[in-house]
Motif scaffolding. Structure first.
Motif, PDB file in Angstrom:
ATOM      1  N   TYR A 186       0.839  -1.205   0.000  1.00 48.78           N
ATOM      2  CA  TYR A 186       0.000   0.000   0.000  1.00 48.78           C
ATOM      3  C   TYR A 186       0.870   1.250   0.000  1.00 48.78           C
ATOM      4  CZ  TYR A 186      -4.970   0.992   0.856  1.00 48.78           C
ATOM      5  OH  TYR A 186      -6.291   1.312   0.725  1.00 48.78           O
ATOM      6  N   TRP A 187       2.094   1.132   0.539  1.00 48.27           N
ATOM      7  CA  TRP A 187       2.987   2.284   0.681  1.00 48.27           C
ATOM      8  C   TRP A 187       3.956   2.379  -0.496  1.00 48.27           C
ATOM      9  CZ3 TRP A 187       0.905  -0.743   4.323  1.00 48.27           C
ATOM     10  CH2 TRP A 187       0.153  -0.113   5.313  1.00 48.27           C
ATOM     11  N   GLY A 188       3.751   1.538  -1.524  1.00 54.80           N
ATOM     12  CA  GLY A 188       4.522   1.672  -2.759  1.00 54.80           C
ATOM     13  C   GLY A 188       5.827   0.911  -2.791  1.00 54.80           C
ATOM     14  N   VAL A 189       6.071   0.037  -1.810  1.00 55.31           N
ATOM     15  CA  VAL A 189       7.337  -0.701  -1.775  1.00 55.31           C
ATOM     16  C   VAL A 189       7.184  -2.020  -2.538  1.00 55.31           C
ATOM     17  CG1 VAL A 189       8.955  -1.927  -0.280  1.00 55.31           C
ATOM     18  CG2 VAL A 189       8.026   0.290   0.431  1.00 55.31           C
ATOM     19  N   ALA A 190       8.088  -2.232  -3.504  1.00 56.04           N
ATOM     20  CA  ALA A 190       8.056  -3.479  -4.292  1.00 56.04           C
ATOM     21  C   ALA A 190       9.154  -4.411  -3.790  1.00 56.04           C
ATOM     22  CB  ALA A 190       8.267  -3.163  -5.765  1.00 56.04           C
ATOM     23  N   SER A 191       8.852  -5.700  -3.784  1.00 59.52           N
ATOM     24  CA  SER A 191       9.885  -6.688  -3.443  1.00 59.52           C
ATOM     25  C   SER A 191      10.726  -6.970  -4.679  1.00 59.52           C
ATOM     26  CB  SER A 191       9.233  -7.993  -2.974  1.00 59.52           C
ATOM     27  OG  SER A 191       8.526  -7.773  -1.778  1.00 59.52           O
ATOM     28  N   ASN A 192      11.885  -7.582  -4.462  1.00 56.09           N
ATOM     29  CA  ASN A 192      12.708  -7.989  -5.604  1.00 56.09           C
ATOM     30  C   ASN A 192      12.149  -9.323  -6.132  1.00 56.09           C
ATOM     31  OD1 ASN A 192      14.610  -8.925  -7.405  1.00 56.09           O
ATOM     32  ND2 ASN A 192      16.298  -7.949  -6.298  1.00 56.09           N
ATOM     33  N   LEU A 305       4.499  14.512 -12.437  1.00 56.75           N
ATOM     34  CA  LEU A 305       3.601  15.209 -11.499  1.00 56.75           C
ATOM     35  C   LEU A 305       3.877  14.793 -10.063  1.00 56.75           C
ATOM     36  CD1 LEU A 305      -0.011  15.063 -13.014  1.00 56.75           C
ATOM     37  CD2 LEU A 305       1.355  17.103 -12.504  1.00 56.75           C
ATOM     38  N   ALA A 306       4.003  13.482  -9.875  1.00 56.41           N
ATOM     39  CA  ALA A 306       4.220  12.987  -8.508  1.00 56.41           C
ATOM     40  C   ALA A 306       5.581  13.446  -7.989  1.00 56.41           C
ATOM     41  CB  ALA A 306       4.130  11.459  -8.486  1.00 56.41           C
ATOM     42  N   GLN A 333      12.640  -0.553  -6.628  1.00 54.20           N
ATOM     43  CA  GLN A 333      11.763  -1.185  -5.625  1.00 54.20           C
ATOM     44  C   GLN A 333      10.828  -0.172  -4.962  1.00 54.20           C
ATOM     45  OE1 GLN A 333      14.943  -4.394  -4.210  1.00 54.20           O
ATOM     46  NE2 GLN A 333      13.075  -4.488  -2.986  1.00 54.20           N
ATOM     47  N   TYR A 334      10.635   0.961  -5.621  1.00 50.78           N
ATOM     48  CA  TYR A 334       9.702   1.923  -5.038  1.00 50.78           C
ATOM     49  C   TYR A 334       8.881   2.582  -6.137  1.00 50.78           C
ATOM     50  CZ  TYR A 334       7.640   5.196  -1.879  1.00 50.78           C
ATOM     51  OH  TYR A 334       6.717   5.894  -1.141  1.00 50.78           O
ATOM     52  N   ASP A 335       7.583   2.725  -5.888  1.00 47.41           N
ATOM     53  CA  ASP A 335       6.686   3.344  -6.862  1.00 47.41           C
ATOM     54  C   ASP A 335       6.719   4.861  -6.666  1.00 47.41           C
ATOM     55  OD1 ASP A 335       4.677   4.329  -8.392  1.00 47.41           O
ATOM     56  OD2 ASP A 335       3.099   3.037  -7.591  1.00 47.41           O
ATOM     57  N   PRO A 336       7.307   5.587  -7.616  1.00 48.72           N
ATOM     58  CA  PRO A 336       7.449   7.035  -7.409  1.00 48.72           C
ATOM     59  C   PRO A 336       6.126   7.796  -7.501  1.00 48.72           C
ATOM     60  CG  PRO A 336       8.214   6.427  -9.601  1.00 48.72           C
ATOM     61  CD  PRO A 336       7.866   5.152  -8.900  1.00 48.72           C
ATOM     62  N   THR A 337       5.045   7.120  -7.906  1.00 50.13           N
ATOM     63  CA  THR A 337       3.754   7.824  -7.992  1.00 50.13           C
ATOM     64  C   THR A 337       3.016   7.830  -6.653  1.00 50.13           C
ATOM     65  OG1 THR A 337       2.395   5.913  -8.629  1.00 50.13           O
ATOM     66  CG2 THR A 337       3.540   7.079 -10.397  1.00 50.13           C
ATOM     67  N   ARG A 338       3.533   7.106  -5.679  1.00 51.02           N
ATOM     68  CA  ARG A 338       2.868   7.024  -4.372  1.00 51.02           C
ATOM     69  C   ARG A 338       3.400   8.124  -3.461  1.00 51.02           C
ATOM     70  NH1 ARG A 338       0.779   2.092  -3.231  1.00 51.02           N
ATOM     71  NH2 ARG A 338       1.051   2.017  -5.464  1.00 51.02           N
ATOM     72  N   LEU A 339       2.511   8.883  -2.847  1.00 51.77           N
ATOM     73  CA  LEU A 339       2.952   9.920  -1.914  1.00 51.77           C
ATOM     74  C   LEU A 339       2.600   9.468  -0.500  1.00 51.77           C
ATOM     75  CD1 LEU A 339       1.786  13.120  -3.854  1.00 51.77           C
ATOM     76  CD2 LEU A 339       4.092  12.134  -3.766  1.00 51.77           C
ATOM     77  N   VAL A 340       3.610   9.014   0.218  1.00 55.31           N
ATOM     78  CA  VAL A 340       3.423   8.614   1.624  1.00 55.31           C
ATOM     79  C   VAL A 340       3.903   9.798   2.451  1.00 55.31           C
ATOM     80  CG1 VAL A 340       4.037   6.951   3.407  1.00 55.31           C
ATOM     81  CG2 VAL A 340       3.781   6.197   1.025  1.00 55.31           C
ATOM     82  N   CYS A 375      -1.336   9.259  -0.466  1.00 54.44           N
ATOM     83  CA  CYS A 375      -2.083   9.836  -1.591  1.00 54.44           C
ATOM     84  C   CYS A 375      -1.574   9.206  -2.881  1.00 54.44           C
ATOM     85  CB  CYS A 375      -1.888  11.347  -1.643  1.00 54.44           C
ATOM     86  SG  CYS A 375      -2.702  12.179  -0.267  1.00 54.44           S
ATOM     87  N   LEU A 376      -2.491   8.947  -3.782  1.00 55.35           N
ATOM     88  CA  LEU A 376      -2.139   8.321  -5.060  1.00 55.35           C
ATOM     89  C   LEU A 376      -2.161   9.378  -6.148  1.00 55.35           C
ATOM     90  CD1 LEU A 376      -4.706   5.370  -4.854  1.00 55.35           C
ATOM     91  CD2 LEU A 376      -2.403   5.469  -3.846  1.00 55.35           C
TER      92      LEU A 376
END
Ligand SMILES: Cc1ncc(COP(=O)(O)O)c(C=O)c1O
Length: 501
Positions: A186-192, A305-306, A333-340, A375-376
């Motif tokens: 949910y916080w945008g962290v991806a596993s390898n 934008l993000a 390993q991180y989604d740059p569109t997620r704003l935590v 925020c997404l």
């Protein structure tokens, strides 16, 4: 469009002209148009008959075209049309077979486990699982072998499932049938996922990814690679969450020799309604067309934008925004569109910040927890929407001294450490139960899931021995505004525990 099935690659290769022209089509939208153009008079479901019988207010709210597209084609036309659209989606998401889901990724999680594991089978699963995966364990009777996601030491945020932990757990459980990873979180962290797939596959075990939060992955080099391109055997993803599917629109993707698409096709049918809302299916088809033809450019705008929002928010006093480097993760390993967005520096809890943002500024975050809000930013945002978010966060008040130091600032931190498992989720779910006051629940076996929502990750899972640490996290969360689902008593004055089998 993502990679072709034959040559998995993280990002879209140049497409041939014929492939591009196939993706201009939208079989589901075409079928709905044809139904309308023929002036068909339905003597079939749904009973509102193209909206004619709908309550007027609802009709006005939805619009006549939406109402008229809620039709049933007929079984043969429906199945043929959806299959054509699924084939185009499979090409786009790099799968061998894609299944359209109208009950969200939740139903995909259940369909995949029902297709691949049996009662008593061991399944190595990251403990930050969504409630729908827990339901899949109750339905299948499989035995979860929980692996704790690595935690960031000070931020108390899950850093994903480590491949070494998967390898060690598989070595300790050589009979395990499946590895299940939630990536991204949910916080945008991806596993390898590549490394996890290698560890699992060398031991002959399939990998399934709950990629509900990653429908856009793999469509742009600035995003983490997708589950399919990383070697996963199955993955569910929710275009409704971060792309342009209507709510509930999700995809179940499978590829490779370890999973039978025919069996998955059966369990998908078992877990879906037999009366799908056609606009949901049309939205999956339309979203596929957008991503196949324009995915990379749409996501380029989104990432820009993000990124701008992250920088502007990060300059605000008392506001902190996560990124890969703060988490000590490689960018992939991180989604740059997620704003935590951490608001503790303003003396606020995330729960209070969300309330203020909604009530005073008309801004609706995706979720909040003790530490902050999530925020997404999606392909649908504009510089104006993002500016409104920045202005609203800038206007949040500073409350000196009001925020106590939290033991469990994030619901996916300490609160979800794997507890000692006395029974499988299914055994505990069907056991005899009794309600005990939360204060006296430590040491008992949970009979129900206790799930802060959002994010829907259970703090207590059926079958685990309830610990004091978790009770404290729940008490603290409730005091600061956490909402609970899953438990019969959502106030958590009492919790149901196992009294006998
Ligand atoms: C990790 C994860 N998996 C699955 C789901 C379920 O997705 P859906 O809402 O599409 O059913 C969610 C929903 O938030 C989720 O966070």
């Amino acid at each position: 469009m993502l990679q072709t099935v034959a040559v998995p690659a993280a990002h879209a290769p140049a497409r041939s002209r014929s492939a591009a022209s196939a993706h201009q089509r939208s079989p589901v939208i075409d079928a709905l148009r044809a139904f309308g153009a023929n002036g068909t008079v339905p003597f079939s479901t749904p009973g509102h008959k193209l909206g004619a019988g709908l309550d007027r207010d609802l009709h006005d709210l939805l619009g006549s075209r939406f109402c008229a597209s809620d039709v049933w084609l007929n079984t043969a036309d429906h199945d043929r049309t959806v299959r054509q659209a699924e084939n185009l989606a499979a090409q786009t998401w790099g799968a061998e077979r894609s299944f359209f889901l109208v009950n969200g990724s939740s139903s995909g999680n259940q369909a995949f486990l029902l297709a691949t594991v049996a009662p008593g089978d061991e399944v190595v699963v990251a403990r930050d699982l969504h409630q729908s995966l827990l339901a899949a364990f109750i339905l299948t009777g499989a035995r979860p072998i929980y692996v704790a996601p690595r935690l960031h030491p000070s931020l108390q945020l899950g850093l994903g499932m480590a491949a070494e932990d998967v390898a060690a757990t598989l070595d300790a459980h050589p009979a395990a049938k499946l590895v299940v990873v939630t990536s991204p979180t949910y916080w945008g962290v991806a596993s390898n996922l590549r490394e996890i797939a290698i560890e699992a596959h060398t031991r002959g075990v399939a990998v399934y990814v709950d990629e509900a939060w990653g429908p856009h992955f793999g469509f742009h080099p600035g995003l983490p690679p997708s589950a399919m391109s990383s070697g996963a055997d199955g993955a569910v993803t929710s275009p409704h969450k971060l792309l342009t599917g209507l709510s509930q629109a999700a995809l179940l993707n499978v590829r490779g020799p370890r999973v039978s698409p025919a069996r998955v096709a059966n369990t998908v049918k078992l877990t879906q309604t037999t009366s799908p809302l056609m606009p949901i299916l049309a939205s999956l088809d339309a979203c596929r067309r957008q991503m196949a033809l324009h995915g990379e450019e749409m996501l380029e705008r989104t990432i820009q934008l993000a990124g701008g929002a992250r920088a502007a928010l990060g300059r605000l006093p008392g506001i902190d925004v996560l990124d890969a480097s703060r988490l000590g993760l490689p960018p992939e390993q991180y989604d740059p569109t997620r704003l935590v967005i951490d608001v503790q520096g303003r003396g606020l809890s995330g729960y209070l910040a969300e309330t203020l943002l909604r009530e005073r500024f008309g801004i609706a975050p995706e979720m909040s927890d003790t530490a902050g809000i999530v925020c997404l930013v999606t392909v649908s945002d504009t510089p104006e929407t993002v500016q409104r978010l920045i202005r609203a966060v800038a206007s949040l008040p500073h409350r000196s001294g009001s925020a106590a130091v939290s033991a469990c600032p994030r619901v996916a931190g300490e609160a979800i450490a794997p507890g000692q498992q006395a029974l499988t989720p299914r055994e505990a779910y069907f056991a005899r139960t009794r309600a005990v006051p939360l204060a006296r629940a430590a040491g008992e076996i949970a009979a129900e899931a206790v799930i802060p929502y959002p994010p829907g990750i259970p703090v207590l899972t059926p079958g685990e021995i309830i610990s004091d640490v978790k009770l404290n996290c729940l008490r603290e969360g409730l005091a600061s505004g956490m909402h609970i689902r899953g438990a019969a008593d959502s106030t958590l004055e009492t919790v149901r525990v196992v009294s006998g089998l």
